[in-house]
Design a protein around this motif. Structure first.
Motif, PDB file in Angstrom:
ATOM      1  N   GLY A 197       0.730  -1.378   0.045  1.00 47.47           N
ATOM      2  CA  GLY A 197      -0.139   0.390  -0.182  1.00 47.47           C
ATOM      3  C   GLY A 197       0.540   0.955   0.049  1.00 47.47           C
ATOM      4  N   GLU A 198       1.897   1.014  -0.042  1.00 46.72           N
ATOM      5  CA  GLU A 198       3.095   1.785  -0.270  1.00 46.72           C
ATOM      6  C   GLU A 198       2.708   2.947  -1.888  1.00 46.72           C
ATOM      7  OE1 GLU A 198       7.010   0.854   1.565  1.00 46.72           O
ATOM      8  OE2 GLU A 198       5.722  -0.248   2.923  1.00 46.72           O
ATOM      9  N   LEU A 199       2.507   1.979  -2.580  1.00 44.43           N
ATOM     10  CA  LEU A 199       2.561   3.281  -3.990  1.00 44.43           C
ATOM     11  C   LEU A 199       1.364   2.112  -4.185  1.00 44.43           C
ATOM     12  CD1 LEU A 199       3.639   3.837  -6.226  1.00 44.43           C
ATOM     13  CD2 LEU A 199       5.324   2.048  -7.117  1.00 44.43           C
ATOM     14  N   SER A 200       0.583   3.499  -5.292  1.00 43.24           N
ATOM     15  CA  SER A 200      -1.066   2.523  -5.809  1.00 43.24           C
ATOM     16  C   SER A 200      -0.334   1.243  -7.199  1.00 43.24           C
ATOM     17  CB  SER A 200      -1.004   4.363  -6.526  1.00 43.24           C
ATOM     18  OG  SER A 200      -1.298   4.795  -8.018  1.00 43.24           O
ATOM     19  N   PHE A 201      -1.256   1.060  -7.465  1.00 40.05           N
ATOM     20  CA  PHE A 201      -1.040   0.224  -8.682  1.00 40.05           C
ATOM     21  C   PHE A 201      -0.692   0.741  -9.742  1.00 40.05           C
ATOM     22  CE2 PHE A 201      -1.730  -3.252  -5.129  1.00 40.05           C
ATOM     23  CZ  PHE A 201      -1.340  -4.631  -5.446  1.00 40.05           C
ATOM     24  N   LEU A 202      -1.715   1.291  -9.886  1.00 37.59           N
ATOM     25  CA  LEU A 202      -1.992   2.340 -10.828  1.00 37.59           C
ATOM     26  C   LEU A 202      -0.217   2.810 -11.627  1.00 37.59           C
ATOM     27  CD1 LEU A 202      -5.053   3.844 -11.164  1.00 37.59           C
ATOM     28  CD2 LEU A 202      -4.577   1.418 -12.120  1.00 37.59           C
ATOM     29  N   GLU A 203       0.184   3.608  -9.711  1.00 33.96           N
ATOM     30  CA  GLU A 203       1.535   4.002 -10.650  1.00 33.96           C
ATOM     31  C   GLU A 203       2.317   2.865 -10.581  1.00 33.96           C
ATOM     32  OE1 GLU A 203       1.705   8.226  -8.568  1.00 33.96           O
ATOM     33  OE2 GLU A 203       0.735   7.201  -7.382  1.00 33.96           O
ATOM     34  N   GLY A 204       2.731   2.370  -9.778  1.00 30.88           N
ATOM     35  CA  GLY A 204       2.757   0.544  -9.626  1.00 30.88           C
ATOM     36  C   GLY A 204       2.820   0.396 -11.445  1.00 30.88           C
ATOM     37  N   ALA A 205       2.179  -0.065 -11.680  1.00 34.46           N
ATOM     38  CA  ALA A 205       2.461  -0.116 -12.944  1.00 34.46           C
ATOM     39  C   ALA A 205       2.686   0.179 -13.537  1.00 34.46           C
ATOM     40  CB  ALA A 205       0.671  -0.745 -13.268  1.00 34.46           C
ATOM     41  N   ARG A 206       2.772   1.378 -14.071  1.00 33.86           N
ATOM     42  CA  ARG A 206       3.387   2.166 -15.224  1.00 33.86           C
ATOM     43  C   ARG A 206       5.087   2.162 -14.947  1.00 33.86           C
ATOM     44  NH1 ARG A 206       0.181   8.056 -15.360  1.00 33.86           N
ATOM     45  NH2 ARG A 206      -2.168   6.867 -16.293  1.00 33.86           N
ATOM     46  N   LYS A 207       5.268   1.831 -13.989  1.00 34.31           N
ATOM     47  CA  LYS A 207       7.197   2.028 -13.122  1.00 34.31           C
ATOM     48  C   LYS A 207       6.985   0.968 -13.737  1.00 34.31           C
ATOM     49  CE  LYS A 207       6.997   4.974  -8.851  1.00 34.31           C
ATOM     50  NZ  LYS A 207       8.274   5.870  -9.404  1.00 34.31           N
ATOM     51  N   LEU A 208       6.509  -0.178 -13.391  1.00 34.46           N
ATOM     52  CA  LEU A 208       6.896  -1.501 -13.764  1.00 34.46           C
ATOM     53  C   LEU A 208       7.184  -2.048 -15.144  1.00 34.46           C
ATOM     54  CD1 LEU A 208       4.665  -3.926 -11.722  1.00 34.46           C
ATOM     55  CD2 LEU A 208       7.344  -4.006 -11.332  1.00 34.46           C
ATOM     56  N   VAL A 209       5.919  -1.562 -16.229  1.00 35.32           N
ATOM     57  CA  VAL A 209       6.206  -1.567 -17.692  1.00 35.32           C
ATOM     58  C   VAL A 209       7.400  -0.382 -18.216  1.00 35.32           C
ATOM     59  CG1 VAL A 209       5.197  -0.631 -20.455  1.00 35.32           C
ATOM     60  CG2 VAL A 209       3.686  -1.586 -18.060  1.00 35.32           C
ATOM     61  N   ASP A 210       7.529   0.556 -17.710  1.00 31.53           N
ATOM     62  CA  ASP A 210       9.039   1.851 -17.605  1.00 31.53           C
ATOM     63  C   ASP A 210      10.353   0.420 -17.764  1.00 31.53           C
ATOM     64  OD1 ASP A 210       7.188   3.320 -18.561  1.00 31.53           O
ATOM     65  OD2 ASP A 210       7.971   5.084 -16.822  1.00 31.53           O
ATOM     66  N   LEU A 211      10.184  -0.451 -16.644  1.00 27.73           N
ATOM     67  CA  LEU A 211      11.517  -1.406 -16.354  1.00 27.73           C
ATOM     68  C   LEU A 211      11.564  -2.427 -17.484  1.00 27.73           C
ATOM     69  CD1 LEU A 211      11.494  -0.455 -12.653  1.00 27.73           C
ATOM     70  CD2 LEU A 211      13.026   0.371 -14.777  1.00 27.73           C
ATOM     71  N   ARG A 212      10.414  -3.065 -17.390  1.00 27.70           N
ATOM     72  CA  ARG A 212      10.159  -3.952 -18.695  1.00 27.70           C
ATOM     73  C   ARG A 212      10.864  -4.108 -19.039  1.00 27.70           C
ATOM     74  NH1 ARG A 212       5.967  -5.575 -22.257  1.00 27.70           N
ATOM     75  NH2 ARG A 212       6.250  -3.839 -22.699  1.00 27.70           N
ATOM     76  N   HIS A 213      12.288  -3.781 -19.979  1.00 28.89           N
ATOM     77  CA  HIS A 213      12.860  -3.888 -21.453  1.00 28.89           C
ATOM     78  C   HIS A 213      14.402  -4.571 -20.646  1.00 28.89           C
ATOM     79  CE1 HIS A 213       9.481  -3.374 -24.614  1.00 28.89           C
ATOM     80  NE2 HIS A 213       9.972  -4.846 -24.312  1.00 28.89           N
ATOM     81  N   ALA A 214      14.319  -3.458 -19.608  1.00 29.18           N
ATOM     82  CA  ALA A 214      15.670  -3.114 -19.018  1.00 29.18           C
ATOM     83  C   ALA A 214      16.013  -4.208 -18.792  1.00 29.18           C
ATOM     84  CB  ALA A 214      15.742  -1.718 -18.527  1.00 29.18           C
ATOM     85  N   ALA A 215      14.662  -5.338 -17.805  1.00 29.71           N
ATOM     86  CA  ALA A 215      15.145  -5.672 -17.058  1.00 29.71           C
ATOM     87  C   ALA A 215      15.147  -7.334 -17.772  1.00 29.71           C
ATOM     88  CB  ALA A 215      13.885  -6.112 -16.185  1.00 29.71           C
ATOM     89  N   GLY A 216      15.179  -6.935 -19.080  1.00 34.01           N
ATOM     90  CA  GLY A 216      14.733  -7.959 -20.038  1.00 34.01           C
ATOM     91  C   GLY A 216      14.078  -8.770 -20.126  1.00 34.01           C
ATOM     92  N   ILE A 217      12.693  -8.594 -19.813  1.00 29.02           N
ATOM     93  CA  ILE A 217      11.699  -9.230 -19.573  1.00 29.02           C
ATOM     94  C   ILE A 217      11.265  -9.791 -20.422  1.00 29.02           C
ATOM     95  CG2 ILE A 217       9.702  -9.749 -18.331  1.00 29.02           C
ATOM     96  CD1 ILE A 217      12.249  -9.630 -16.661  1.00 29.02           C
ATOM     97  N   SER A 218      11.000 -10.802 -21.254  1.00 27.97           N
ATOM     98  CA  SER A 218      10.376 -11.012 -23.065  1.00 27.97           C
ATOM     99  C   SER A 218       8.198 -10.596 -22.238  1.00 27.97           C
ATOM    100  CB  SER A 218       9.472 -12.458 -22.346  1.00 27.97           C
ATOM    101  OG  SER A 218       8.646 -12.600 -23.498  1.00 27.97           O
ATOM    102  N   ASP A 219       7.942  -9.373 -24.005  1.00 28.10           N
ATOM    103  CA  ASP A 219       6.668  -9.425 -23.836  1.00 28.10           C
ATOM    104  C   ASP A 219       5.688 -10.431 -23.686  1.00 28.10           C
ATOM    105  OD1 ASP A 219       7.743  -7.416 -24.563  1.00 28.10           O
ATOM    106  OD2 ASP A 219       7.671  -7.533 -26.924  1.00 28.10           O
ATOM    107  N   GLU A 220       6.016 -11.273 -23.574  1.00 23.75           N
ATOM    108  CA  GLU A 220       4.935 -12.960 -23.299  1.00 23.75           C
ATOM    109  C   GLU A 220       5.231 -12.538 -22.003  1.00 23.75           C
ATOM    110  OE1 GLU A 220       3.001 -13.108 -25.952  1.00 23.75           O
ATOM    111  OE2 GLU A 220       4.165 -12.071 -26.584  1.00 23.75           O
ATOM    112  N   ASP A 221       6.169 -12.354 -20.508  1.00 23.06           N
ATOM    113  CA  ASP A 221       5.764 -12.478 -19.389  1.00 23.06           C
ATOM    114  C   ASP A 221       4.390 -12.077 -18.681  1.00 23.06           C
ATOM    115  OD1 ASP A 221       6.122 -11.506 -16.556  1.00 23.06           O
ATOM    116  OD2 ASP A 221       8.453 -12.724 -17.046  1.00 23.06           O
TER     117      ASP A 221
END
Length: 116
Positions: free
Chosen positions: A28-52
């Protein structure tokens, strides 16, 4: 003297950050909406597949709510306009938490170092 890190170290740092963000969302320290945006932004830098499977949840959340003003951008909006959107934002947050909670738990298991 500048310190350089290897690509492997960089990816490990990004993945650890992903775990921290997911943990903050669950706690509850970060909203799910804001967190989702942050996670999506980091996905490719982390080498995560688009199909994850876990990240696809956050792509859906981000895509379906990208028009909502969150975070710092709210400072540039008229208060009356924000007031009109508050119910929509609250409903979207509830929806995002419902569909994203188990994906966050999975990301914590996968990437959170537990430090910090």
């Amino acid at each position: 003297m500048s310190e350089h890190i290897s690509h492997i170290e960089y990816v490990a740092n990004v993945r650890s950050r992903i775990g921290e963000i997911a943990r903050a969302m669950i706690g509850g320290e970060l909203s799910f909406l804001e967190g989702a945006r942050k996670l999506v932004d980091l996905r490719h830098a982390a080498g995560i597949s688009d199909e994850d499977v876990d990240f696809r949840v956050f792509v859906v959340i981000e895509s379906d709510t990208d028009d909502l003003p969150l975070g710092e951008i709210r400072n540039f909006w008229l208060q009356s306009a924000l007031s009109n959107l508050n119910t929509e934002i609250d409903d979207a947050e509830s929806w995002a938490r419902t569909i994203g909670f188990s994906a966050c738990e999975s990301l914590v298991r996968r990437f959170d170092s537990g430090i910090g």
